[in-house]
Design a protein around this motif. Sequence first.
Motif, PDB file in Angstrom:
ATOM      1  N   GLY A   1      11.694   0.258 -13.690  1.00  0.00           N
ATOM      2  CA  GLY A   1      11.121  -0.689 -12.666  1.00  0.00           C
ATOM      3  C   GLY A   1       9.408  -0.902 -12.957  1.00  0.00           C
ATOM      4  N   THR A   2       8.883  -1.481 -11.783  1.00  0.00           N
ATOM      5  CA  THR A   2       7.339  -1.559 -12.062  1.00  0.00           C
ATOM      6  C   THR A   2       6.693  -0.744 -10.617  1.00  0.00           C
ATOM      7  OG1 THR A   2       7.770  -3.787 -12.924  1.00  0.00           O
ATOM      8  CG2 THR A   2       5.454  -3.260 -11.970  1.00  0.00           C
ATOM      9  N   THR A   3       5.689  -0.048 -11.154  1.00  0.00           N
ATOM     10  CA  THR A   3       4.642   0.516 -10.185  1.00  0.00           C
ATOM     11  C   THR A   3       3.473  -0.017 -10.311  1.00  0.00           C
ATOM     12  OG1 THR A   3       3.894   2.599  -9.538  1.00  0.00           O
ATOM     13  CG2 THR A   3       4.523   2.593 -11.684  1.00  0.00           C
TER      14      THR A   3
ATOM     15  N   PRO B   1       0.799   3.164  -6.709  1.00  0.00           N
ATOM     16  CA  PRO B   1      -0.363   2.109  -7.568  1.00  0.00           C
ATOM     17  C   PRO B   1      -1.638   2.342  -6.867  1.00  0.00           C
ATOM     18  CG  PRO B   1       1.067   0.894  -6.209  1.00  0.00           C
ATOM     19  CD  PRO B   1       1.773   2.544  -6.190  1.00  0.00           C
ATOM     20  N   ARG B   2      -2.697   1.932  -7.408  1.00  0.00           N
ATOM     21  CA  ARG B   2      -3.980   1.795  -6.930  1.00  0.00           C
ATOM     22  C   ARG B   2      -4.180   0.811  -5.787  1.00  0.00           C
ATOM     23  NH1 ARG B   2      -4.652   1.967 -12.300  1.00  0.00           N
ATOM     24  NH2 ARG B   2      -4.848  -0.295 -12.446  1.00  0.00           N
ATOM     25  N   PRO B   3      -4.856   1.041  -4.779  1.00  0.00           N
ATOM     26  CA  PRO B   3      -5.093   0.014  -3.626  1.00  0.00           C
ATOM     27  C   PRO B   3      -5.509  -1.252  -4.070  1.00  0.00           C
ATOM     28  CG  PRO B   3      -6.105   2.241  -3.184  1.00  0.00           C
ATOM     29  CD  PRO B   3      -5.914   2.162  -4.661  1.00  0.00           C
ATOM     30  N   GLU B   4      -6.201  -1.486  -5.081  1.00  0.00           N
ATOM     31  CA  GLU B   4      -6.488  -2.867  -5.284  1.00  0.00           C
ATOM     32  C   GLU B   4      -5.432  -3.577  -6.048  1.00  0.00           C
ATOM     33  OE1 GLU B   4      -7.996  -0.064  -8.928  1.00  0.00           O
ATOM     34  OE2 GLU B   4      -7.912  -0.018  -6.780  1.00  0.00           O
ATOM     35  N   GLN B   5      -4.341  -3.027  -6.231  1.00  0.00           N
ATOM     36  CA  GLN B   5      -3.294  -3.789  -6.768  1.00  0.00           C
ATOM     37  C   GLN B   5      -2.187  -4.329  -5.696  1.00  0.00           C
ATOM     38  OE1 GLN B   5      -1.706  -0.172  -9.157  1.00  0.00           O
ATOM     39  NE2 GLN B   5      -2.222  -1.560 -10.989  1.00  0.00           N
ATOM     40  N   ILE B   6      -2.797  -3.914  -4.487  1.00  0.00           N
ATOM     41  CA  ILE B   6      -1.741  -4.347  -3.345  1.00  0.00           C
ATOM     42  C   ILE B   6      -2.136  -5.834  -2.749  1.00  0.00           C
ATOM     43  CG2 ILE B   6      -0.527  -3.764  -1.210  1.00  0.00           C
ATOM     44  CD1 ILE B   6      -0.049  -1.968  -3.801  1.00  0.00           C
ATOM     45  N   THR B   7      -1.582  -6.806  -2.303  1.00  0.00           N
ATOM     46  CA  THR B   7      -1.835  -8.061  -1.896  1.00  0.00           C
ATOM     47  C   THR B   7      -1.973  -7.679  -0.154  1.00  0.00           C
ATOM     48  OG1 THR B   7       0.495  -8.732  -1.572  1.00  0.00           O
ATOM     49  CG2 THR B   7      -0.650  -9.459  -3.412  1.00  0.00           C
ATOM     50  N   PRO B   8      -2.731  -8.927   0.483  1.00  0.00           N
ATOM     51  CA  PRO B   8      -2.728  -8.588   2.034  1.00  0.00           C
ATOM     52  C   PRO B   8      -1.442  -8.917   2.514  1.00  0.00           C
ATOM     53  CG  PRO B   8      -4.534 -10.058   0.931  1.00  0.00           C
ATOM     54  CD  PRO B   8      -3.328  -9.628  -0.071  1.00  0.00           C
TER      55      PRO B   8
ATOM     56  N   GLN C   1       1.844   0.092   2.271  1.00  0.00           N
ATOM     57  CA  GLN C   1       0.609  -0.451   1.694  1.00  0.00           C
ATOM     58  C   GLN C   1       0.538  -0.207   0.097  1.00  0.00           C
ATOM     59  OE1 GLN C   1      -3.183   0.942   3.658  1.00  0.00           O
ATOM     60  NE2 GLN C   1      -2.805  -0.382   5.661  1.00  0.00           N
ATOM     61  N   SER C   2       1.482   0.744  -0.295  1.00  0.00           N
ATOM     62  CA  SER C   2       1.601   1.112  -1.569  1.00  0.00           C
ATOM     63  C   SER C   2       2.807   1.032  -2.235  1.00  0.00           C
ATOM     64  CB  SER C   2       0.620   2.311  -1.973  1.00  0.00           C
ATOM     65  OG  SER C   2      -0.726   2.313  -1.469  1.00  0.00           O
ATOM     66  N   PRO C   3       3.677  -0.010  -2.607  1.00  0.00           N
ATOM     67  CA  PRO C   3       5.061   0.396  -2.912  1.00  0.00           C
ATOM     68  C   PRO C   3       4.972   1.112  -4.186  1.00  0.00           C
ATOM     69  CG  PRO C   3       4.521  -1.993  -2.396  1.00  0.00           C
ATOM     70  CD  PRO C   3       3.241  -1.219  -2.258  1.00  0.00           C
ATOM     71  N   VAL C   4       5.802   2.051  -4.094  1.00  0.00           N
ATOM     72  CA  VAL C   4       6.024   3.158  -5.299  1.00  0.00           C
ATOM     73  C   VAL C   4       6.665   2.526  -6.693  1.00  0.00           C
ATOM     74  CG1 VAL C   4       7.271   5.394  -6.143  1.00  0.00           C
ATOM     75  CG2 VAL C   4       5.874   4.925  -3.932  1.00  0.00           C
ATOM     76  N   LEU C   5       7.977   1.817  -6.258  1.00  0.00           N
ATOM     77  CA  LEU C   5       8.587   1.325  -7.489  1.00  0.00           C
ATOM     78  C   LEU C   5       9.427  -0.080  -7.087  1.00  0.00           C
ATOM     79  CD1 LEU C   5       9.221   2.069 -10.423  1.00  0.00           C
ATOM     80  CD2 LEU C   5      11.421   3.058  -9.572  1.00  0.00           C
ATOM     81  N   THR C   6       9.143  -1.103  -7.682  1.00  0.00           N
ATOM     82  CA  THR C   6       9.728  -2.375  -7.440  1.00  0.00           C
ATOM     83  C   THR C   6      10.557  -2.896  -8.688  1.00  0.00           C
ATOM     84  OG1 THR C   6       7.938  -3.602  -8.017  1.00  0.00           O
ATOM     85  CG2 THR C   6       8.107  -2.937  -5.765  1.00  0.00           C
ATOM     86  N   GLY C   7      11.375  -3.782  -8.415  1.00  0.00           N
ATOM     87  CA  GLY C   7      12.294  -4.433  -9.748  1.00  0.00           C
ATOM     88  C   GLY C   7      13.096  -3.526 -10.162  1.00  0.00           C
TER      89      GLY C   7
END
Length: 840
Positions: A547-549, A314-321, A494-500
């Motif tokens: 899943g969700t990316t 995913p894009r960096p701006e989608q990642i939480t602190p 910092q960038s999970p590839v696939l969740t859920g």
Amino acid sequence: MRRAICAAICLPLMSCAAGASSTTTAGTEPEQEVVLIEKDIVDQAPEKRADRSLAPYLWVPGGDEDVDRLPLESTSADVQIAGVIARVTVTQVFGNDGDVPIEAEYVFPGSTRAAVHGMRMTIGERTVEAQIQEKQQAKATYEAAKSAGKVTSLLEQKRRNVFSMRVANIMPGEKIQVVLEYSELLVPQEGTYELVYPAVVGPRYGGGANPVEDKWVESPYTPEGQPEMYDFSVEVLLASGIPLTSVSSPSHSLHAIYETDSRVHVTPAEEGGGNRDFVLRWKLADDAIETGVLLSPGDDGGYFAVMMEPPPRPRPEQITPREYIFVLDVSGSMSGFPIETARTLMKDLLLGLRPDDRFNMILFAGSSYTHSPDSLTATEANVEHALQVVKNAPAGGGTEILDALRTAYAIPKTDRMSRSVIVVTDGYVAVEAQCYEHIRNHLGQANVFAFGIGSSVNRGIIESMALAGMGEPFVVLDASEADDEAARFRAYIQSPVLTGITVSFKGLDVVNVLPAPTAVPDLLASRPLVLVGRYRGDPAGTITVKGTTGSEDFSKSLDVKKLMTDEGTGALRVLWARKWIDLWEDGLKMAGSNEGLGDRITEMGLEHSILTSRTSFVAVDSLIINKTGKLEGVDQPSPMPQGVSNASLGGGDADGDGIPDGADSCPYDPEVYNGLEDGDGCPDKGKIEIKGCEIVIMDKIYFKSGSSTIKPVSHAILDAVAATMIGNPQIMHVHVAGYADAKEKSPAKLSRKRARAAIDYLVSKGVDASRLSTAGYGKHCPVDKGKSKAALEKNRRVEFRILETTDGCTNVSLTCDDAVDAGLVPADVQKYLPGEKYCQ
């Protein structure tokens, strides 16, 4: 007044005030009695005690010339890689060049992902296939065969990645060959495949380990820098269905012969190299991975493995602190390049934090240092301060990793932030189970990522901690890899590839799938999703992963018949079984004791002929060759892993207190030998205490009125004095001065008897009498000139004066001037008077 100087043990980074007096003189009333210990005694301790620290751990040539102390002649590995399956055959040759029969034991590592499924033993022309048995039964079979004089061998699992081989009744002049076989599934990451063939088990710190089950941690090692004492070799045949674009090794120089663009023979281009893991890496054309379905057909079904290529990040701006808790190992085994590599890694990790991230640090050895009570914002100033702390942290002491983990989890969690615990260590401990349990019990609080540092890290605990914390293991072989691994970690976390993730099967009847289709862990790196399981009936249909990316939904399906391959499928049965065994063994780590899980492990191991914590391989020859039944036990020494110093075995003694750093709870503060926990390495506060430059007795030695009988209440004080003298052999001569009160009958005689009573007590506790002298000074030198009962009690006493150390005279006053002027100093002690030639 004769000169009195301060002679004392001084703590590191403290200075002793020159000329400070600690003696008792007439007309004064000290609050405490003082035992004076010569300055710089601690500085001499390591040289005088090094042999005592090293001997139990380092292998030293010598001993009985009739016994062959190096029975392992060679160990070699033949590795066959087909696609994503590696089959490894390890051959160990034991010999006996001595004159008496021996039993050899060799502790060696194995791959954490391997399923060991076969063993055989060859004696001359005879080959014996080993049998898989329940662990205790196998041990009993081995012991019976050993007692009967038969050649026998026993392979046991000590940890998931640590094994021991025992071979009994190796007769003089004989050679015995033991071969073991294992398979493993190779999972690429970031498009790179990696095979690790572990070569040596790193020394383990045994704090908290089971003294019976973990006896193997006491295996001997050759000193650092010395090559392995046996022949070591590795040969790899690598074959892929896709052309190879690169084949390399970060651990050894390679010699490669290509048969085709997808098939290559690889061997190390150097002799030896058995003091570090052999690591082979390769990439396929266009960074492809072997996506597909592996099948191992059987009666009415079979076994399968799925390997699916990951989606893009995913894009960096989608990642939480995020909040990071760094747990850094600074124990003795990290001395040398491991701690330098760890510093480089920590620098990269800290500098890679984003401004809205938070962080904290735990530095641990025998005890832990917490950087801040609460996590800090990753400002430039906070990061710079943390870097200085890491830069100045020395390596020494035990490896109390469990306490460090407890400390990390106890730090208050920052709201609305995802917390990750990052452990940086060589993993040289024997408390894998306790660490796993603690992490799993706190799984909702943080993910755990583990960095293994060194050429032969304990991959078992590195991978176990990451598995327990739903994170990822990383291994940094040397400082040159620190930058790349730090960058990989940042990209990973910092960038999970696939969740859920969920997995569904259509047209394929599956059972016993791992991981469970509804409980697949998040995919946090660019590595394929891997599932293993069993199927019933014919292999057909589709496998769909969803899943969700980032903020987008993901779905991908695999057609089983179109993508199935038969490369390496013969190993799927044991690899599937190994996956379940790993799951149950991890469950045992959490449960501590669960006979249901234990029985499952035993049954699976026996059914699939796999080495486990509950099953072992044992081979027994039919011939009786040692009719006497007598044999010598020999522990084969392992080479010290490359880059690891002798300090990891207790050879280091940073604070010079005679307690090896590996067993020292306070490696930078010297032990106070005062009868209170003298073996823990810490400056305890007991009956004797270091204050500034003095060792002070916190009480006095009491005698019955008119008697030389020591009151029982004073025994503990004298015990502490004895411990101080025994713990500081550089003290050459101590003068014990006895005193009486003015109202006692025959005070001179009584005071001599009191001094003698004190000496007799010290000698009974192990102090050499030749280090002691005595004198009675009667009613001279009262500490209280009053007439009260309390004043007289104070004057009935003994005092201790250190007159000489290995550095010479201390020039301390023997007693007060009145007693000296009265001629009460014995002739054999007068040479110690300040100004006498003996002490000039």
